[in-house]
Design a protein around this motif. Structure first.
Motif, PDB file in Angstrom:
ATOM      1  N   CYS A  63      45.610  32.213  49.714  1.00 28.51           N
ATOM      2  CA  CYS A  63      45.471  33.254  48.691  1.00 28.51           C
ATOM      3  C   CYS A  63      44.901  34.545  49.269  1.00 28.51           C
ATOM      4  O   CYS A  63      45.400  35.643  48.980  1.00 28.51           O
ATOM      5  CB  CYS A  63      44.587  32.743  47.552  1.00 28.51           C
ATOM      6  N   PHE A  64      43.858  34.439  50.085  1.00 26.75           N
ATOM      7  CA  PHE A  64      43.284  35.636  50.701  1.00 26.75           C
ATOM      8  C   PHE A  64      44.287  36.274  51.661  1.00 26.75           C
ATOM      9  O   PHE A  64      44.333  37.493  51.808  1.00 26.75           O
ATOM     10  CB  PHE A  64      41.998  35.295  51.457  1.00 26.75           C
ATOM     11  N   THR A  66      47.669  36.127  51.516  1.00 32.02           N
ATOM     12  CA  THR A  66      48.865  36.691  50.885  1.00 32.02           C
ATOM     13  C   THR A  66      48.527  37.764  49.850  1.00 32.02           C
ATOM     14  O   THR A  66      49.230  38.776  49.751  1.00 32.02           O
ATOM     15  CB  THR A  66      49.686  35.582  50.203  1.00 32.02           C
ATOM     16  N   LEU A  67      47.469  37.558  49.080  1.00 31.39           N
ATOM     17  CA  LEU A  67      47.116  38.494  48.007  1.00 31.39           C
ATOM     18  C   LEU A  67      46.042  39.492  48.417  1.00 31.39           C
ATOM     19  O   LEU A  67      45.942  40.575  47.838  1.00 31.39           O
ATOM     20  CB  LEU A  67      46.618  37.714  46.776  1.00 31.39           C
ATOM     21  N   TYR A  69      41.683  39.569  49.598  1.00 36.02           N
ATOM     22  CA  TYR A  69      40.458  39.013  49.008  1.00 36.02           C
ATOM     23  C   TYR A  69      40.215  39.524  47.590  1.00 36.02           C
ATOM     24  O   TYR A  69      39.911  38.759  46.678  1.00 36.02           O
ATOM     25  CB  TYR A  69      39.257  39.354  49.899  1.00 36.02           C
ATOM     26  N   GLN A  71      42.243  40.871  45.383  1.00 32.82           N
ATOM     27  CA  GLN A  71      43.261  40.549  44.388  1.00 32.82           C
ATOM     28  C   GLN A  71      43.291  39.060  44.052  1.00 32.82           C
ATOM     29  O   GLN A  71      43.667  38.680  42.947  1.00 32.82           O
ATOM     30  CB  GLN A  71      44.641  40.981  44.907  1.00 32.82           C
ATOM     31  N   ALA A  72      42.908  38.239  45.004  1.00 28.04           N
ATOM     32  CA  ALA A  72      42.927  36.795  44.771  1.00 28.04           C
ATOM     33  C   ALA A  72      41.740  36.385  43.908  1.00 28.04           C
ATOM     34  O   ALA A  72      40.619  36.845  44.110  1.00 28.04           O
ATOM     35  CB  ALA A  72      42.887  36.048  46.102  1.00 28.04           C
ATOM     36  N   ASP A  76      43.528  31.515  41.150  1.00 27.76           N
ATOM     37  CA  ASP A  76      44.639  31.432  42.103  1.00 27.76           C
ATOM     38  C   ASP A  76      44.382  30.337  43.134  1.00 27.76           C
ATOM     39  O   ASP A  76      45.283  29.561  43.482  1.00 27.76           O
ATOM     40  CB  ASP A  76      44.827  32.773  42.825  1.00 27.76           C
ATOM     41  N   ILE A  77      43.158  30.300  43.601  1.00 27.65           N
ATOM     42  CA  ILE A  77      42.800  29.316  44.634  1.00 27.65           C
ATOM     43  C   ILE A  77      42.924  27.892  44.107  1.00 27.65           C
ATOM     44  O   ILE A  77      43.504  27.021  44.764  1.00 27.65           O
ATOM     45  CB  ILE A  77      41.365  29.579  45.147  1.00 27.65           C
ATOM     46  N   LYS A  95      33.577  33.227  45.045  1.00 29.82           N
ATOM     47  CA  LYS A  95      34.657  33.575  45.972  1.00 29.82           C
ATOM     48  C   LYS A  95      34.120  34.046  47.320  1.00 29.82           C
ATOM     49  O   LYS A  95      34.681  33.730  48.371  1.00 29.82           O
ATOM     50  CB  LYS A  95      35.525  34.657  45.326  1.00 29.82           C
TER      51      LYS A  95
END
Length: 240
Positions: A63-64, A66-67, A69, A71-72, A76-77, A95
């Motif tokens: 997630c970190f 692709t999106l 930090y 935005q994730a 999502d995680i 987070k």
């Protein structure tokens, strides 16, 4: 640190490890006030808990990576990890703590991978070549690593520096050992280890992440030649 596989079957919610409350040691003043301080112990107590925590960290890496930090989100995680939202907070305060633990886990796993890859090398130069080959392959298989590290720089510079300084410390030690064994000539190994780390970093970025127009073997062979012979022209040195 747990090195079990990240990819496991989803566990029933009833099996999720819940953080326990433990009392911290109190000073005399605190005791007299009768106000015990409770802290969360989020260390998994079981192998199942360790695997669940590792699965959450692997999902956080994706997630970190692709999106980004910021935005994730935790949702999502947990969605990528396939666990309940409460499971995340059983292991991490939030987070930011998950990012810190992820960086430490990434560093540990990569160092372990490289150590295994260079085991049995005949000398330090062969170890460097085998280590680079293993690193490049690792980057291919873990494409989010670079972005996660860069994200960490702007979230918590201390953990970013810790990642590289841990590498630098262990790298310097093996170069000192190689010098003592006569495998490499004497020199400033503190500078050398950061030079070698820098080369690996950018070679990984260019040839494993951005483009693969050269095979990993070609990149590795070029490094091997460079370490053994440097940049000085042989014909030039002989004419002198």
């Amino acid at each position: 640190m747990n090195t079990d596989s990240y990819f496991i079957k989803k566990q029933p919610s009833s099996e999720i490890f819940m953080a326990t409350i433990v009392e911290s040691s109190k000073s005399k003043d605190e005791s007299s006030k009768g106000a015990p301080i409770a802290i969360l112990n989020r260390t998994p107590k079981t192998a199942r808990g360790q695997r669940t925590r590792a699965k959450i960290l692997k999902a956080a890496e994706e997630c970190f990576g692709t999106l980004g930090y910021h935005q994730a989100g935790v949702n999502d995680i947990t969605r990528v990890a396939g666990v309940a939202l409460g499971s995340f907070y059983s292991y991490f305060e939030g987070k930011e703590e998950a990012l810190r633990e992820l960086i430490r886990e990434m560093g540990h796993n990569l160092r372990l991978h490289l150590a295994r890859s260079v085991a049995g090398s005949t000398d330090r130069i062969e170890a460097e070549s085998r280590g680079l080959r293993a690193f490049l392959q690792y980057v291919k298989e873990n494409p989010w690593m670079y972005r996660v590290l860069q994200e960490a720089l702007f979230v918590d510079e201390a953990i970013y520096r810790e990642y590289y300084e841990e590498f630098g410390k262990s790298y310097g030690e093996v170069l000192d050992q190689a010098t003592a064994a006569g495998e490499i000539r004497p020199g400033n190994n503190q500078v050398r280890n950061w030079m070698l780390m820098g080369m690996s970093h950018f070679l990984g970025m260019r040839f494993a992440l951005w483009q693969d127009d050269l095979s990993l073997d070609q990149v590795t062979e070029t490094l091997d030649d460079f370490l053994r012979h440097g940049l000085t022209s042989t014909s030039g040195s002989e004419s002198e």
